[in-house]
Design a protein around this motif. Structure first.
Motif, PDB file in Angstrom:
ATOM      1  N   ASP D 126     -26.746  40.865  -5.112  1.00  0.00           N
ATOM      2  CA  ASP D 126     -25.831  39.775  -5.493  1.00  0.00           C
ATOM      3  C   ASP D 126     -24.482  39.978  -4.814  1.00  0.00           C
ATOM      4  N   ARG D 127     -24.030  41.235  -4.816  1.00  0.00           N
ATOM      5  CA  ARG D 127     -22.726  41.511  -4.216  1.00  0.00           C
ATOM      6  C   ARG D 127     -22.751  41.198  -2.717  1.00  0.00           C
ATOM      7  N   VAL D 128     -23.889  41.441  -2.085  1.00  0.00           N
ATOM      8  CA  VAL D 128     -23.982  41.175  -0.645  1.00  0.00           C
ATOM      9  C   VAL D 128     -24.007  39.671  -0.361  1.00  0.00           C
ATOM     10  N   PHE D 129     -24.842  38.976  -1.122  1.00  0.00           N
ATOM     11  CA  PHE D 129     -25.110  37.584  -0.753  1.00  0.00           C
ATOM     12  C   PHE D 129     -24.284  36.552  -1.511  1.00  0.00           C
ATOM     13  N   LEU D 130     -23.731  36.953  -2.645  1.00  0.00           N
ATOM     14  CA  LEU D 130     -23.037  35.949  -3.464  1.00  0.00           C
ATOM     15  C   LEU D 130     -21.559  36.222  -3.661  1.00  0.00           C
ATOM     16  N   GLU D 131     -21.186  37.488  -3.568  1.00  0.00           N
ATOM     17  CA  GLU D 131     -19.840  37.790  -4.029  1.00  0.00           C
ATOM     18  C   GLU D 131     -18.829  38.043  -2.926  1.00  0.00           C
ATOM     19  N   GLY D 132     -19.240  37.811  -1.706  1.00  0.00           N
ATOM     20  CA  GLY D 132     -18.285  37.977  -0.605  1.00  0.00           C
ATOM     21  C   GLY D 132     -17.650  36.646  -0.250  1.00  0.00           C
ATOM     22  N   GLU D 133     -17.054  36.631   0.933  1.00  0.00           N
ATOM     23  CA  GLU D 133     -16.408  35.412   1.415  1.00  0.00           C
ATOM     24  C   GLU D 133     -17.450  34.318   1.661  1.00  0.00           C
ATOM     25  N   HIS D 134     -18.599  34.754   2.169  1.00  0.00           N
ATOM     26  CA  HIS D 134     -19.671  33.793   2.443  1.00  0.00           C
ATOM     27  C   HIS D 134     -20.784  33.955   1.412  1.00  0.00           C
ATOM     28  N   VAL D 135     -21.401  32.848   1.082  1.00  0.00           N
ATOM     29  CA  VAL D 135     -22.471  32.874   0.104  1.00  0.00           C
ATOM     30  C   VAL D 135     -23.740  32.410   0.788  1.00  0.00           C
ATOM     31  N   ASP D 136     -24.826  33.136   0.539  1.00  0.00           N
ATOM     32  CA  ASP D 136     -26.102  32.722   1.100  1.00  0.00           C
ATOM     33  C   ASP D 136     -26.749  31.713   0.152  1.00  0.00           C
ATOM     34  N   PRO D 137     -26.816  30.455   0.577  1.00  0.00           N
ATOM     35  CA  PRO D 137     -27.298  29.414  -0.340  1.00  0.00           C
ATOM     36  C   PRO D 137     -28.753  29.611  -0.748  1.00  0.00           C
ATOM     37  N   ILE D 138     -29.527  30.202   0.150  1.00  0.00           N
ATOM     38  CA  ILE D 138     -30.952  30.376  -0.147  1.00  0.00           C
ATOM     39  C   ILE D 138     -31.119  31.421  -1.242  1.00  0.00           C
ATOM     40  N   TYR D 139     -30.399  32.503  -1.093  1.00  0.00           N
ATOM     41  CA  TYR D 139     -30.453  33.552  -2.109  1.00  0.00           C
ATOM     42  C   TYR D 139     -29.920  33.000  -3.430  1.00  0.00           C
ATOM     43  N   ARG D 140     -28.825  32.263  -3.338  1.00  0.00           N
ATOM     44  CA  ARG D 140     -28.210  31.774  -4.568  1.00  0.00           C
ATOM     45  C   ARG D 140     -29.173  30.894  -5.364  1.00  0.00           C
ATOM     46  N   GLU D 141     -29.824  29.993  -4.649  1.00  0.00           N
ATOM     47  CA  GLU D 141     -30.709  29.068  -5.337  1.00  0.00           C
ATOM     48  C   GLU D 141     -31.825  29.832  -6.057  1.00  0.00           C
ATOM     49  N   ARG D 142     -32.398  30.810  -5.390  1.00  0.00           N
ATOM     50  CA  ARG D 142     -33.484  31.582  -5.992  1.00  0.00           C
ATOM     51  C   ARG D 142     -32.974  32.462  -7.126  1.00  0.00           C
ATOM     52  N   ARG D 143     -31.820  33.018  -6.899  1.00  0.00           N
ATOM     53  CA  ARG D 143     -31.299  33.995  -7.843  1.00  0.00           C
ATOM     54  C   ARG D 143     -30.827  33.332  -9.124  1.00  0.00           C
ATOM     55  N   GLU D 144     -30.070  32.247  -8.956  1.00  0.00           N
ATOM     56  CA  GLU D 144     -29.453  31.651 -10.143  1.00  0.00           C
ATOM     57  C   GLU D 144     -30.481  31.072 -11.094  1.00  0.00           C
ATOM     58  N   ASN D 145     -31.590  30.619 -10.553  1.00  0.00           N
ATOM     59  CA  ASN D 145     -32.586  29.999 -11.415  1.00  0.00           C
ATOM     60  C   ASN D 145     -33.587  30.988 -11.986  1.00  0.00           C
ATOM     61  N   ALA D 146     -33.560  32.213 -11.498  1.00  0.00           N
ATOM     62  CA  ALA D 146     -34.613  33.151 -11.912  1.00  0.00           C
ATOM     63  C   ALA D 146     -34.426  33.596 -13.359  1.00  0.00           C
ATOM     64  N   PHE D 147     -35.540  33.661 -14.047  1.00  0.00           N
ATOM     65  CA  PHE D 147     -35.574  34.155 -15.422  1.00  0.00           C
ATOM     66  C   PHE D 147     -36.082  35.592 -15.352  1.00  0.00           C
ATOM     67  N   ILE D 148     -35.356  36.496 -15.977  1.00  0.00           N
ATOM     68  CA  ILE D 148     -35.717  37.902 -15.805  1.00  0.00           C
ATOM     69  C   ILE D 148     -36.179  38.556 -17.100  1.00  0.00           C
ATOM     70  N   VAL D 149     -37.409  39.028 -17.048  1.00  0.00           N
ATOM     71  CA  VAL D 149     -37.944  39.804 -18.162  1.00  0.00           C
ATOM     72  C   VAL D 149     -37.984  41.263 -17.717  1.00  0.00           C
ATOM     73  N   ALA D 150     -37.089  42.048 -18.272  1.00  0.00           N
ATOM     74  CA  ALA D 150     -37.020  43.453 -17.884  1.00  0.00           C
ATOM     75  C   ALA D 150     -37.983  44.275 -18.735  1.00  0.00           C
ATOM     76  N   VAL D 151     -38.332  45.432 -18.211  1.00  0.00           N
ATOM     77  CA  VAL D 151     -39.157  46.368 -18.979  1.00  0.00           C
ATOM     78  C   VAL D 151     -38.487  47.737 -18.892  1.00  0.00           C
ATOM     79  N   ASN D 152     -38.233  48.324 -20.032  1.00  0.00           N
ATOM     80  CA  ASN D 152     -37.640  49.660 -20.018  1.00  0.00           C
ATOM     81  C   ASN D 152     -38.719  50.689 -19.710  1.00  0.00           C
ATOM     82  N   CYS D 153     -38.326  51.702 -18.952  1.00  0.00           N
ATOM     83  CA  CYS D 153     -39.324  52.681 -18.530  1.00  0.00           C
ATOM     84  C   CYS D 153     -39.647  53.653 -19.653  1.00  0.00           C
ATOM     85  N   GLY D 154     -40.935  53.786 -19.940  1.00  0.00           N
ATOM     86  CA  GLY D 154     -41.365  54.751 -20.934  1.00  0.00           C
ATOM     87  C   GLY D 154     -41.847  56.023 -20.273  1.00  0.00           C
TER      88      GLY D 154
END
Ligand SMILES: Cc1cc2nc3c(=O)[nH]c(=O)nc-3n(C[C@H](O)[C@H](O)[C@H](O)COP(=O)(O)OP(=O)(O)OC[C@H]3O[C@@H](n4cnc5c(N)ncnc54)[C@H](O)[C@@H]3O)c2cc1C
Ligand code: SF4
Ligand code: SF4
Ligand code: SF4
Lengths: 271, 268, 442, 370
Positions: D126-154
């Motif tokens: 995110d810091r590379v593609f979204l948080e600099g001076e330039h934003v990668d629109p392709i990454y943004r579109e995929r990233r912003e809409n993604a729903f994330i289900v995390a799993v904690n490591c056992g």
């Protein structure tokens, strides 16, 4: 990040392999405002895209001027386009020469070969704002007299009493009556106050290294020396990673750096 | 500006010692062939046409290796008539499978010559085209990949540098999301030292790469050999692995020779 | 008319330095003296590549990949013959669905190879074009069909073999990995199209002008109890040969002639014979699918065809059959549970004989207990047909002395192309004469 | 909340109802990879992975754990920053050419089974593609809409070192839902936590019950176990400065003797973002396209400028990579470029180990002369 079509209005032959292109936007509403030292990505349809510094006067961004030396397929194609051809342009990118910070100081503009292209904008700028600077010297070296860029223009600069212009070549021909030798020798002869001088250097990496060494010997602070770097570049906005130079991205942290910032890295081979 | 009808570039396809597979790859471009014929003139392509057009040719595609005194002459005449010369396939770029003879002891080979009269004249070695004439571009593979062939022709027509990367098969393999056969299955694979271009075909069929595109740009064959040994391959298996379709490509040849010096201890 | 003798009494030569639209490099030379053909040479100058030589010492499971490189046009044939030979040497039989998938792969090669030959190499002769490229200007649709058809064959090869030329997915014992059911299903529609395209083309080609040229060949092909032959069967001829492939050696011999870098094969004590589509068809008409038989009849073919110029029709019949067979296999194949069966080397000899698009391709290997190849013999179809091609040329020229030199030359070339000769295949053998080292280099 | 194992089916349904394309772990070709999934049946239930330098084996577990493996060769960048992407296509016109962006609408992704180190890796990209001076629109579109289900490591893998990098094993933020899988006393359930409003909303549909103290403790213990199992560790104290002063360390030559410059480590790394563009043209010259593909600093062409490659030696390429991960990244993006997932160690064909290389330099600190 999509190139805008620009029309080639004029192609000026500078040397056997270097040409200056005058570009006008093909569609209305497109204007690329840039600062001296910045570059654009020039796209040749179906062939590829390359970083090229702007070599015109930043105060009048239309038309856009680029001086291109034929190195490979893209640069050759661009130079062969001719009037009426189209190039894609996106930009501007990168850091400019610190022309504002340099106000009040003496100025050394040192160029080697094609390195004069990105510095020509600086010359335009300081001619327009000559009163803001102290002494100004333009030191230019090329391999041979045939490699000199902007010959008649350099002659005009030379004719101005408020600029010290000095030109040298590594190898002289029969018709050359000017200086012979590397550009560093010009530094020794130039008039400037080492404690209050900003130097802007552009040329092959090895040439820049020698110039910096000379400037340092003359007492110029490393923080006042600025150089312009080249690395492979695919995106020009810090995404593709190709232009990394240690922690720096040449495309967005550069191409213009204060020497101090990258001095350590320049000492390491193959960074 | 005057409109000048640009004449179509002339392409020629030449064959030396080979299996014909690489030139067949051109005819295998089923979806693009007719378009291509709209853009170029086929000046010489015996596999496809009995008609020939005089040279010089703008682009010559050369298949096969040099194995006879006659061919060693002929390649010079091909070069003279070609503005650009691109070699296609492992035979043309590295001597091909027939370069296995190059490792044979001459005495040994003559001793298996049959009793029947000999009518063949052949050179001691099968060599790459670049050993004889200047080559503008080498297209790898046994056989070449037709996508890469089209890229070369397309780039030639567009005047651009063809996108023929020299990195390893691994990069293509990983881009495709194929599971590494060496790390996950313990299958010996030459992918890390082999040049990409095939879209990492063999690993995508759960098989180790056998190096048909020849060495990549910075092949560390010695390190890979060490790894194969750890996976249980004996030196003689390693020698055979480096000696197949690109046996005489520099890096592979040197590695197989170094392994020979090491001896053919077998871990099997 | 230029350098052509006036009528029957003349002496002249018909020669083509480099034959076009064949695979590999060869020329021909026919000398006519006083109205009689004095000498015929099919000159194969394709350089030899010594495969049998360097197969020695390789491992048995390398044979499919290495021998495939003998020919880029029919690599599957080499892979199949070598796999069968090695499996026989190791005492393994690959059966069931794996066997069917091998047939499917072979269908792919037949379709690709026959489509190439029929449309792009042979048809231009009948229609009077120098090449399919020239033909494309007047008949783009024919060339489009050709390419589409070839692609159907290549798609099978690419799916099951990994790629069309030198497939990577064939191994002794089966395959490395099997495609999914869904991937197989995607082949159905194109194959159905291909089958009807072949039927249509056959009807069209039936109207071509065929020279009257029936010959009394000895046809040799595989014959299987219930299949049109691919991978297995007995070797039979219409003149009484009926042997197990293991006895190949006892009945056939290879000789070396001066003008050719390829060996000539002969039936011991009998001489020339004929392999390839015409032989296969004439000996196995009853094994063709009903649709293919019916198509053959409609095209005016008898169950036995002795006119080599009509081989274009026979190839089309085989194309119809190959599509039919591929569809049949795809219709009822159960995916095997494993992509291959294990094969462990043992001391032994193995023979493999399969029907390459151009005829029988025979391999024999001797291997040791470690699986090292001790010796190898490979006899491709074009070597076997070479004497027959030469005799065809002799007779054809004799029958057509009145033709213009140009027409005669072209038709002689066509007579050779009837065989779809694969010269690369024919020049793979062992003998080697080394020229003086000084002559090397430039 | 506590959801029983069958709740995963309801999770799939709920994501499906929201028009997500569910991407998650599944078994393919002897490894656990990420792919589009149809249902919970596609998950790698009962499988685990054994990992070490240059070594990965899929193994059967003796229980029915769904997330009882570590991480495989794939990472989520395959979806957020895809390996092949057409950026645009241009057509020739009388007056030059016209560029059209590919703007096909696509269904958003739901990522299922994102580990804590991977959340950190996503945050880094995110810091590379979204948080600099330039934003990668392709990454943004995929990233912003993604729903994330995390799993904690056992459990941790043989090459894991997230504890050293402060990136796991428990997901602390950046997810919509986070699961902890518990298999205990014959029970199999997930303790689920929501990290966003839409996560909470979806959680309500899973038919769970309030987590008891016992269940929460069991989940905590599972994660604690993982902490103790880290197969590798990396000392990060002063690491950046260490590497900066050791550009000329002989260790780089040693590692270059083994390194194949094969690029595998960069391809599997969840934070490596380098790409190349390829300009291609139609045969008839009427159309042209620009493609973006994953690239690697291990390839020679990567650093090509007219006249040659800047990084000719494999030594300089390995040094570039490792120094980037562990040092220059801090200056560029304010964090480490390494999250300790261990992929580069496992998937290096010759078992080169970033933790071992860093430790070797630390042990023999040799500031280069200026
Ligand atoms: C910031 C910057 C400003 C530049 N300004 C100018 C200028 O004003 N005038 C000028 O003539 N040249 C300039 N260059 C150099 C110019 O970009 C290269 O000459 C050009 O990329 C060569 O491309 P090619 O395809 O013609 O040559 P090839 O040698 O065939 O190059 C192939 C590819 O390699 C890459 N590449 C090769 N050389 C360089 C290089 N020096 N820098 C970056 N990438 C390279 C490009 O991606 C190029 O497409 C500049 C470079 C940079 C980085
Ligand atoms: S993976 Fe290797 S052997 Fe297989 S096709 Fe590619 S280069 Fe050839
Ligand atoms: S550098 Fe290695 S351990 Fe670190 S994030 Fe990348 S792949 Fe994982
Ligand atoms: S460190 Fe390992 S994975 Fe990375 S390039 Fe080197 S050999 Fe390949």
């Amino acid at each position: 990040m999509v190139p805008h079509p620009f029309r080639v209005e004029r192609v000026q032959r500078e040397t056997a392999d270097t040409f200056t292109l005058t570009l006008e936007p093909a569609a209305a509403g497109i204007e690329i405002r840039y600062r001296p030292g910045q570059f654009n990505m020039l796209y040749l349809f179906g062939v590829g895209e390359v970083p090229i510094s702007v070599s015109g006067d930043a105060a009048s961004p239309v038309p856009l001027l680029h001086t291109v030396r034929v190195a490979g397929a893209v640069t050759r194609g661009i130079c062969e386009l001719g009037r009426g051809g189209t190039v894609g342009v996106r930009g501007p990118y990168g850091t400019p020469w610190p022309v504002e910070q340099a106000e009040g100081s003496d100025l050394l503009v040192i160029a080697g070969g094609i390195g004069l292209a990105p510095l020509r904008s600086v010359v335009y700028h300081l001619m327009a704002h000559r009163e803001k600077y102290g002494r100004v010297a333009i030191l230019y070296g090329t391999r041979s007299p045939d490699d000199l860029l902007y010959r008649s223009e350099v002659e005009q600069w030379r004719g101005r009493f408020d600029l010290d212009v000095d030109v040298t070549v590594d190898h002289a021909g029969l018709n050359w009556h000017g200086r012979v030798g590397v550009v560093t020798t010009l530094i020794q002869q130039a008039q400037f106050d080492p404690d209050n001088t900003v130097a802007m250097v552009c040329g092959p990496e090895i040439m820049m290294r020698f110039c910096v060494r000379e400037l340092e010997d003359q007492g110029v602070d490393l923080g006042d020396i600025h150089i312009s770097m080249e690395r492979n570049m695919k995106c020009a906005v810090g995404f593709c990673g190709h232009c990394q130079f240690g922690p720096e991205f040449i495309c967005k942290d550069g191409p213009v750096f204060s020497y101090q910032r990258i001095a350590d890295l320049l000492d390491v081979r193959e960074v | 500006m005057a409109v000048v009808e640009k004449s179509k570039p002339k392409i020629a396809v030449w064959k030396f010692a080979s299996c014909d597979g690489c030139q067949l790859s051109l005819l295998n471009c089923e979806d693009e062939l007719l378009n291509l014929l709209g853009e170029v003139e086929i000046g010489y392509f015996l596999e496809a046409s009995r008609a020939t057009v005089e040279g010089p040719y703008d682009l010559s595609l050369v298949e096969g290796s040099i194995t006879t005194p006659h061919d060693a002459e002929r390649i010079h005449s091909v070069r003279r008539r070609s503005r650009h010369l691109v070699t296609i396939g492992a035979c043309a770029t590295a001597g091909g499978i027939q370069a296995l003879r190059n490792f044979q002891d001459v005495e040994e080979f003559t001793s298996i010559v049959y009793a029947s009269p000999q009518y063949i004249s052949t050179l001691r070695k099968s060599t790459a085209i670049a050993d004889h004439v200047k080559v503008d571009l080498e297209l790898r593979g046994c056989p070449i990949d037709k996508g890469q062939l089209l890229e070369v022709i397309g780039a030639f027509l567009a005047g651009r540098k063809p996108g023929i990367p020299s990195h390893s098969v691994c990069l293509e393999c990983k881009r495709q999301g194929t599971v590494c056969v060496m790390v996950a299955h313990g299958t010996p694979c030459l992918g890390p030292v082999t040049q990409a271009g095939c879209r990492a075909l063999c690993p995508s069929y759960s098989r180790g790469c056998f190096g048909c595109f020849g060495p990549m740009e910075s092949p560390n064959t010695a390190s890979l050999s060490d790894r194969w040994r750890q996976l249980g391959e004996g030196n003689h298996n390693l020698i055979r692995a480096f000696r197949t379709f690109n046996a005489y490509a520099d890096a592979f040849r040197k590695e197989s020779e170094a392994l020979e010096v090491l001896g053919t201890r077998d871990a099997r | 008319m230029p350098d052509k003798g006036e009528g029957n009494g003349g002496s002249f030569t018909v020669s083509v330095e480099a034959l076009a639209r064949v695979e590999g490099e060869g020329g021909m030379w026919v000398a006519v003296r006083d109205g009689r053909v004095a000498e015929v040479k099919l000159n194969i100058y394709e350089p030899p590549r010594f495969f049998e030589g360097f197969m020695r010492g390789r491992r048995f499971n390398e044979a499919p990949d290495i021998t495939a490189r003998i020919c880029g046009i029919c690599p599957v044939a080499y892979q199949m013959s070598s796999c069968h030979a090695m499996e026989m040497a190791c005492g393994v039989v690959v059966d069931g669905p794996l066997r069917s998938l091998r047939r499917l792969l072979y269908c792919g090669e037949w379709i690709e190879s026959h489509a190439l030959h029929v449309f792009m190499l042979h048809a231009p002769d009948f229609l009077g074009y120098e090449s399919a490229i020239h033909m494309a200007q007047d008949h783009p649709e024919v060339v489009q069909t050709a390419l589409k058809l070839k692609k159907v064959g290549n798609d099978i090869l690419a799916l099951l073999g990994g790629r069309a030329v030198h497939p990577i997915n064939v191994r002794v014992g089966g395959f490395y990995r099997l495609p999914s059911k869904r991937q197989f299903a995607a082949l159905l529609e194109p194959l159905e199209w291909a089958r009807s395209a072949c039927l249509e083309t056959l009807d069209l080609a039936a109207g071509f002008d065929f020279p009257d040229f029936e010959q009394d060949y000895e046809f040799v092909a595989l014959r299987h109890p219930d299949e049109y032959p691919f991978n297995e069967g007995r070797l039979v001829s219409d003149k009484g040969l009926d042997i197990d492939i293991e006895d190949y050696d006892a009945h056939f011999e290879e000789i070396h002639v001066e003008h050719s870098n390829a060996l000539h094969a002969r039936l011991k004590g009998r001489g020339n014979y004929f392999v390839g589509p015409l032989a296969r068809y004439s000996l196995n008409f009853d094994r063709l699918s009903p649709l293919a038989q019916e198509a053959a009849r409609r095209a005016g073919l008898e169950p036995v065809c002795r006119n080599p110029f009509k081989s274009i029709l026979v190839r089309l019949v085989e194309l119809v059959w190959a599509c039919d067979e591929a569809l049949r296999i795809l219709g009822d194949v159960e995916l095997p549970t494993t992509p291959s069966v294990p094969v462990e080397p043992r001391d032994g000899i193995g023979h493999g004989c399969t029907e390459a698009p151009r005829g029988i391709l025979y391999h024999r290997y001797r291997i040791d207990a470690e699986g090292s190849i001790l010796d190898a013999t490979i006899i491709p179809p074009t070597s076997q047909n070479q004497p027959t091609i030469e005799s065809d040329l002799a007779r054809f020229v004799e029958q057509n002395l009145t033709l213009s030199h140009e027409d005669l030359t072209w038709q002689c070339e066509q007579a050779i192309r009837n065989y779809d000769p694969c010269i690369s295949c024919a020049t793979h053998f062992l003998e080697l004469e080394l020229v003086d080292a000084d002559a090397e280099g430039d | 909340m506590v959801v029983v194992a069958e709740g995963l089916d309801r999770l799939f349904e709920a994501l499906r109802r929201r028009e997500f394309t569910v991407v998650g772990p599944t078994v393919r070709d002897g490894a656990i990879v990420y792919d589009e999934l149809e249902s919970a049946a596609d998950l790698p239930t009962g499988w685990t992975d054994e990992q070490d330098g240059g070594h990965y084996r899929l193994e059967r577990r003796d229980d029915e754990a769904v997330f009882g493996y570590v991480v495989g060769p794939h990472s989520w960048k395959r979806y957020l920053h895809p390996p092949f992407l057409r950026l645009w296509r241009a057509e020739k016109r009388d007056d030059g050419f016209q560029v059209a962006r590919d703007e096909a609408p696509r269904k958003p992704y739901a990522f299922l089974g994102v580990r804590s180190c991977e959340l950190h890796a996503i945050a880094i990209q995110d810091r590379v593609f979204l948080e600099g001076e330039h934003v990668d629109p392709i990454y943004r579109e995929r990233r912003e809409n993604a729903f994330i289900v995390a799993v904690n490591c056992g459990q941790a893998g043989g090459t894991c070192f997230c504890v050293s990098m402060n990136t796991g094993p428990k997901a602390s933020q950046g997810f919509d839902l986070a699961l902890t899988e518990v298999l205990e006393d014959g029970r199999h359930y997930f303790v689920v936590e929501s990290g966003s409003d839409r996560g909470a909303e979806l959680l309500a549909e899973l038919g769970g019950s309030e987590a008891t103290e016992v269940e929460l403790t069991a989940a905590e213990v599972a994660v604690k176990n993982a902490v103790g199992q880290m197969g590798r560790s990396l000392e990060t104290e002063g690491l950046k400065e260490l590497l900066y002063r050791n550009y000329e360390h002989p260790r780089w030559d040693q590692v270059a003797e083994r390194c194949l410059a094969c690029t595998n480590c960069t391809m599997v790394c969840p934070t490596c973002f380098c790409s190349s563009v390829e300009d291609v043209s139609d045969l008839d010259g009427e159309g042209a396209e620009r493609w973006r593909t994953w690239d690697s600093c291990f390839s020679g062409e990567f650093s090509y400028i007219h006249g040659g490659n800047v990084r000719q030696t494999v030594k300089s390429r390995y040094r570039q990579w490792m120094t980037h991960k562990l040092a220059t990244w801090y200056d560029q993006f304010g964090s480490s470029g390494c999250v300790g997932c261990g992929r580069c160690i496992t998937w290096c064909p010759v078992a080169i180990d970033i933790t071992e290389e860093a430790a070797a330099i630390r042990l023999d600190d040799r500031p280069s002369e200026q």
